[in-house]
Scaffold this motif. Structure first.
Motif, PDB file in Angstrom:
ATOM      1  N   GLU A 119      -4.201   6.673  84.419  1.00  0.00           N
ATOM      2  CA  GLU A 119      -3.976   7.844  85.270  1.00  0.00           C
ATOM      3  C   GLU A 119      -5.132   8.043  86.246  1.00  0.00           C
ATOM      4  OE1 GLU A 119      -2.726  12.546  84.939  1.00  0.00           O
ATOM      5  OE2 GLU A 119      -3.276  11.455  83.134  1.00  0.00           O
ATOM      6  N   ASP A 148       3.835   9.599  81.884  1.00  0.00           N
ATOM      7  CA  ASP A 148       4.072  10.344  80.646  1.00  0.00           C
ATOM      8  C   ASP A 148       5.545  10.568  80.327  1.00  0.00           C
ATOM      9  OD1 ASP A 148       1.334  10.587  80.268  1.00  0.00           O
ATOM     10  OD2 ASP A 148       1.234  12.379  81.529  1.00  0.00           O
ATOM     11  N   ASP A 149       6.429   9.899  81.029  1.00  0.00           N
ATOM     12  CA  ASP A 149       7.858  10.104  80.824  1.00  0.00           C
ATOM     13  C   ASP A 149       8.408   9.018  79.910  1.00  0.00           C
ATOM     14  OD1 ASP A 149      10.493  10.787  80.943  1.00  0.00           O
ATOM     15  OD2 ASP A 149      10.620  10.801  83.129  1.00  0.00           O
ATOM     16  N   SER A 164       6.910   3.043  80.798  1.00  0.00           N
ATOM     17  CA  SER A 164       6.053   4.211  80.647  1.00  0.00           C
ATOM     18  C   SER A 164       4.992   3.927  79.584  1.00  0.00           C
ATOM     19  CB  SER A 164       6.884   5.424  80.239  1.00  0.00           C
ATOM     20  OG  SER A 164       6.059   6.501  79.899  1.00  0.00           O
ATOM     21  N   VAL A 191       3.949   6.102  77.449  1.00  0.00           N
ATOM     22  CA  VAL A 191       4.246   6.893  76.255  1.00  0.00           C
ATOM     23  C   VAL A 191       5.266   6.117  75.405  1.00  0.00           C
ATOM     24  CG1 VAL A 191       5.192   9.047  75.394  1.00  0.00           C
ATOM     25  CG2 VAL A 191       3.773   9.038  77.441  1.00  0.00           C
TER      26      VAL A 191
END
Length: 126
Positions: A61, A115-116, A122, A124
């Motif tokens: 990020e 973060d999806d 992704s 996550v």
């Protein structure tokens, strides 16, 4: 007349130390010189033809956010340059600005998807 400082000692051979050990004094002087003048003992890691490098533990990020800001800066510089030149140089500056804008959009989308869990790729875990 009174002097503000005392007279020096009558015997110049007096020392606050009982005996002068020249070997110890020499070693202390060498340590002091090495501490202040010697090159660092740790040599920096050799680079493999790279001028710059990125710290390995920076999270994705932060990398994308910095890339996004840099792309905005590139676009602004190119657009500002396009205002100062004419002809084909103006077209080139505008093209650079538009390319930077397009890549900026891609980076922003990647930031949105970090973060999806519904989006493939992704970070996550679902």
């Amino acid at each position: 007349m009174i002097k503000p400082t005392p007279n020096p000692p009558d015997n110049p051979d007096t020392s606050p130390y009982e005996s002068l050990d020249t070997k110890r004094l020499h070693e202390a002087a060498e340590r002091a010189l090495d501490h202040h003048l010697a090159p660092p003992k740790q040599t920096p890691p050799k680079r493999k033809g790279q001028l710059f490098s990125v710290y390995p533990n920076v999270n994705t990020e932060a990398l994308l956010a910095n890339a996004s800001e840099d792309l905005l800066s590139i676009s602004a510089i190119a657009a500002d340059l396009a205002d100062d030149v004419d002809g084909s140089r103006r077209s080139i500056a505008l093209a650079i600005s538009r390319l930077a804008d397009g890549v900026h959009l891609l980076v922003e989308r990647a930031l949105d998807h970090l973060d999806d869990p519904e989006i493939p790729g992704s970070l996550v875990k679902a």
